[in-house]
Design a protein around this motif. Structure first.
Motif, PDB file in Angstrom:
ATOM      1  N   TYR A 126     -15.983 -66.613 -38.361  1.00 35.35           N
ATOM      2  CA  TYR A 126     -14.455 -66.044 -37.867  1.00 35.35           C
ATOM      3  C   TYR A 126     -13.544 -65.663 -39.034  1.00 35.35           C
ATOM      4  N   GLY A 127     -13.861 -65.793 -40.053  1.00 34.17           N
ATOM      5  CA  GLY A 127     -12.794 -65.687 -41.156  1.00 34.17           C
ATOM      6  C   GLY A 127     -12.715 -64.192 -41.571  1.00 34.17           C
ATOM      7  N   ASP A 128     -14.040 -63.761 -41.501  1.00 34.00           N
ATOM      8  CA  ASP A 128     -14.089 -62.432 -41.952  1.00 34.00           C
ATOM      9  C   ASP A 128     -13.533 -61.370 -41.214  1.00 34.00           C
ATOM     10  N   LEU A 129     -12.867 -60.351 -41.945  1.00 38.98           N
ATOM     11  CA  LEU A 129     -12.336 -59.288 -41.044  1.00 38.98           C
ATOM     12  C   LEU A 129     -13.171 -57.948 -40.957  1.00 38.98           C
ATOM     13  N   GLY A 130     -14.364 -58.227 -41.527  1.00 41.63           N
ATOM     14  CA  GLY A 130     -15.208 -56.782 -41.646  1.00 41.63           C
ATOM     15  C   GLY A 130     -14.940 -55.774 -42.833  1.00 41.63           C
ATOM     16  N   PRO A 131     -15.628 -54.882 -42.899  1.00 36.10           N
ATOM     17  CA  PRO A 131     -15.234 -53.980 -44.214  1.00 36.10           C
ATOM     18  C   PRO A 131     -14.138 -53.093 -44.226  1.00 36.10           C
ATOM     19  N   GLU A 141     -19.891 -47.325 -49.410  1.00 28.18           N
ATOM     20  CA  GLU A 141     -21.074 -46.685 -49.130  1.00 28.18           C
ATOM     21  C   GLU A 141     -21.980 -46.962 -50.539  1.00 28.18           C
ATOM     22  N   GLY A 142     -21.634 -48.238 -51.173  1.00 26.57           N
ATOM     23  CA  GLY A 142     -22.265 -48.447 -52.613  1.00 26.57           C
ATOM     24  C   GLY A 142     -21.455 -47.785 -53.744  1.00 26.57           C
ATOM     25  N   VAL A 143     -20.279 -47.217 -53.401  1.00 26.46           N
ATOM     26  CA  VAL A 143     -19.381 -46.930 -54.671  1.00 26.46           C
ATOM     27  C   VAL A 143     -18.262 -47.860 -54.904  1.00 26.46           C
ATOM     28  N   ASP A 144     -17.921 -48.404 -56.202  1.00 26.47           N
ATOM     29  CA  ASP A 144     -17.063 -49.046 -56.431  1.00 26.47           C
ATOM     30  C   ASP A 144     -15.863 -48.113 -56.877  1.00 26.47           C
ATOM     31  N   GLN A 145     -14.974 -47.841 -55.912  1.00 27.95           N
ATOM     32  CA  GLN A 145     -14.023 -46.668 -56.181  1.00 27.95           C
ATOM     33  C   GLN A 145     -13.004 -47.023 -57.049  1.00 27.95           C
ATOM     34  N   LEU A 162      -8.561 -38.283 -58.651  1.00 29.89           N
ATOM     35  CA  LEU A 162      -8.374 -39.623 -58.935  1.00 29.89           C
ATOM     36  C   LEU A 162      -8.064 -40.532 -57.607  1.00 29.89           C
ATOM     37  N   ILE A 163      -8.739 -40.426 -56.821  1.00 30.99           N
ATOM     38  CA  ILE A 163      -8.349 -40.921 -55.382  1.00 30.99           C
ATOM     39  C   ILE A 163      -9.648 -41.936 -54.904  1.00 30.99           C
ATOM     40  N   VAL A 164      -8.913 -43.006 -54.070  1.00 38.73           N
ATOM     41  CA  VAL A 164      -9.478 -44.217 -53.438  1.00 38.73           C
ATOM     42  C   VAL A 164      -9.207 -44.108 -52.062  1.00 38.73           C
ATOM     43  N   SER A 165     -10.179 -44.083 -51.261  1.00 32.70           N
ATOM     44  CA  SER A 165      -9.965 -43.976 -49.941  1.00 32.70           C
ATOM     45  C   SER A 165     -10.599 -45.436 -49.118  1.00 32.70           C
ATOM     46  N   ALA A 166      -9.660 -45.872 -48.346  1.00 33.02           N
ATOM     47  CA  ALA A 166     -10.080 -47.109 -47.514  1.00 33.02           C
ATOM     48  C   ALA A 166     -10.649 -46.531 -46.095  1.00 33.02           C
ATOM     49  N   TRP A 167     -10.292 -45.223 -46.051  1.00 32.59           N
ATOM     50  CA  TRP A 167     -10.948 -44.833 -44.333  1.00 32.59           C
ATOM     51  C   TRP A 167     -12.295 -44.206 -44.441  1.00 32.59           C
ATOM     52  N   ASN A 168     -13.097 -45.106 -43.962  1.00 31.53           N
ATOM     53  CA  ASN A 168     -14.659 -44.828 -43.753  1.00 31.53           C
ATOM     54  C   ASN A 168     -14.822 -44.778 -42.238  1.00 31.53           C
ATOM     55  N   PRO A 169     -15.035 -43.544 -41.638  1.00 25.97           N
ATOM     56  CA  PRO A 169     -15.278 -43.456 -40.094  1.00 25.97           C
ATOM     57  C   PRO A 169     -16.558 -44.502 -39.743  1.00 25.97           C
ATOM     58  N   LYS A 170     -17.341 -44.225 -40.462  1.00 29.33           N
ATOM     59  CA  LYS A 170     -18.578 -45.172 -39.777  1.00 29.33           C
ATOM     60  C   LYS A 170     -18.229 -46.582 -39.489  1.00 29.33           C
ATOM     61  N   ASP A 171     -17.331 -47.083 -40.467  1.00 25.27           N
ATOM     62  CA  ASP A 171     -16.947 -48.577 -40.531  1.00 25.27           C
ATOM     63  C   ASP A 171     -15.800 -48.855 -39.473  1.00 25.27           C
ATOM     64  N   ILE A 172     -15.238 -47.773 -38.927  1.00 27.89           N
ATOM     65  CA  ILE A 172     -13.901 -48.224 -38.177  1.00 27.89           C
ATOM     66  C   ILE A 172     -14.543 -48.899 -37.064  1.00 27.89           C
ATOM     67  N   PRO A 173     -15.369 -48.416 -36.204  1.00 28.39           N
ATOM     68  CA  PRO A 173     -15.775 -49.554 -35.224  1.00 28.39           C
ATOM     69  C   PRO A 173     -15.885 -51.066 -35.378  1.00 28.39           C
ATOM     70  N   VAL A 174     -16.434 -51.284 -36.635  1.00 20.31           N
ATOM     71  CA  VAL A 174     -16.643 -52.742 -36.947  1.00 20.31           C
ATOM     72  C   VAL A 174     -15.208 -53.242 -37.361  1.00 20.31           C
ATOM     73  N   SER A 178     -12.374 -57.378 -35.645  1.00 16.43           N
ATOM     74  CA  SER A 178     -11.564 -58.793 -35.980  1.00 16.43           C
ATOM     75  C   SER A 178     -10.447 -58.406 -36.805  1.00 16.43           C
ATOM     76  N   GLY A 179     -10.228 -56.995 -37.208  1.00 16.23           N
ATOM     77  CA  GLY A 179      -8.992 -56.849 -37.878  1.00 16.23           C
ATOM     78  C   GLY A 179      -8.598 -55.350 -37.516  1.00 16.23           C
ATOM     79  N   LEU A 180      -8.211 -54.792 -38.540  1.00 16.06           N
ATOM     80  CA  LEU A 180      -7.531 -53.406 -38.310  1.00 16.06           C
ATOM     81  C   LEU A 180      -8.174 -52.179 -39.221  1.00 16.06           C
ATOM     82  N   PRO A 181      -8.236 -51.125 -38.492  1.00 18.21           N
ATOM     83  CA  PRO A 181      -8.635 -50.011 -39.280  1.00 18.21           C
ATOM     84  C   PRO A 181      -7.468 -50.030 -40.355  1.00 18.21           C
ATOM     85  N   PRO A 182      -7.780 -49.277 -41.652  1.00 20.40           N
ATOM     86  CA  PRO A 182      -6.897 -49.234 -42.687  1.00 20.40           C
ATOM     87  C   PRO A 182      -5.678 -48.612 -42.217  1.00 20.40           C
ATOM     88  N   CYS A 183      -4.261 -49.174 -42.588  1.00 23.61           N
ATOM     89  CA  CYS A 183      -3.209 -48.438 -42.202  1.00 23.61           C
ATOM     90  C   CYS A 183      -2.976 -47.578 -43.678  1.00 23.61           C
TER      91      CYS A 183
END
Length: 301
Positions: A126-131, A141-145, A162-174, A178-183
């Motif tokens: 219950y403490g994990d927020l997902g990906p 997807e296996g990349v340490d951005q 020189l970009i880091v993205s937290a928006w991964n469409p595949k993981d949004i439903p997950v 228990s948390g929020l898609p990245p704001c």
């Protein structure tokens, strides 16, 4: 922090009423940008006290790739508690028995947090927020951005990638579970004349509660990465999609705007650290922070 106060005034005076996922209601604008020169002081809001301890621990939690609130609650940080707690109530058919923010809800929250601290199995379930952020930064997807962008800044500072993205469409439903898609969904670095700048795109921004944390967090991240790449700090540029004030924050907004600002503080960072992933909480010291008292407001979950 005139830029932040001007944003609040602009939303208050020119925003449109808009419904939202939480059914709270907002005053909202679409599209805005602020710029902070990090050589001129650490951009921490002074018209209300901002809890830097929470910001630092959350950022270190992101950087290590963690997604379970156990690290945060063990360090006295409760900023992510409401989402997994509400999810637990819902999954265990207790939501109707504990109306949000009621005395009973708050008492049950203490029980939930204690179980997160004490019970390994409960914390895992219950403490994990997902990906969420940390996962995407360190394992998209296996990349340490995050590791990759630090190396790219060192080896190819003129890169426009020189970009880091937290928006991964595949993981949004997950993440929704228990948390929020990245704001704060994507950030980009820019190197010029030996200075490192960072621009954040934030798709959704709770301007009264969340944005002071976001400004400080990405300013710290920029200072950290500048240090480990041998660069001086440049600008932090904060770009917004939907920037909003919740309807139940408007009295707090007026209180905030009635206060005078103080000079910006300084953030001292242990100069001996030369690896982004070696930083610990004790490596940071806030100097000369003068602020008005805190202003509490409910979180829209």
């Amino acid at each position: 922090m005139k830029q932040y106060l001007d944003l609040i005034k602009h939303i208050r005076d020119h925003g449109v009423k808009k419904e939202d996922r939480t059914a709270t209601g907002t005053q909202s604008i679409f599209g805005h940008q602020m710029r902070f020169d990090l050589s001129q002081g650490f951009p921490l809001v002074t018209t209300k006290k901002v809890h830097l301890k929470s910001i630092l621990h959350e950022l270190l939690w992101f950087i290590r790739g963690d997604t379970n609130i156990r690290y945060l609650v063990e360090n006295g940080v409760g900023i992510w508690n409401d989402w997994p707690y509400q999810s637990w109530l819902r999954e265990t058919d207790q939501e109707a028995d504990f109306p949000m923010y009621s005395p009973e809800w708050k008492a049950k929250m203490k029980e939930f947090i204690q179980r997160i601290k004490d019970d390994d199995e409960f914390a895992q379930q219950y403490g994990d927020l997902g990906p969420v952020y940390g996962h995407q930064w360190r394992n998209f997807e296996g990349v340490d951005q995050l590791a990759q962008v630090v190396e790219d800044i060192k080896s190819n500072p003129d890169s426009r990638r020189l970009i880091v993205s937290a928006w991964n469409p595949k993981d949004i439903p997950v993440m929704v579970k228990s948390g929020l898609p990245p704001c704060h969904s994507l950030f980009q670095f820019y190197v010029t004349e030996g200075r490192l700048s960072c621009q954040l795109y934030q798709r959704s921004a709770d301007v009264f509660l969340g944005v002071p944390f976001n400004i400080a967090s990405y300013a710290i991240l920029t200072l950290m990465i500048a240090q480990v790449t041998g660069l001086e700090p440049g600008d932090f540029v904060h770009t917004f999609g939907d920037a909003h004030l919740y309807s139940n924050h408007m009295d707090q907004v007026e209180e905030l705007l009635s206060r005078e600002t103080y000079p910006l503080p300084t953030l001292a960072i242990n100069p001996a650290v030369d690896n982004l992933f070696d930083f610990v909480f004790e490596d940071f010291e806030l100097l000369d922070y003068q602020s008005h008292g805190p202003i509490s407001a409910p979180v829209a979950v």
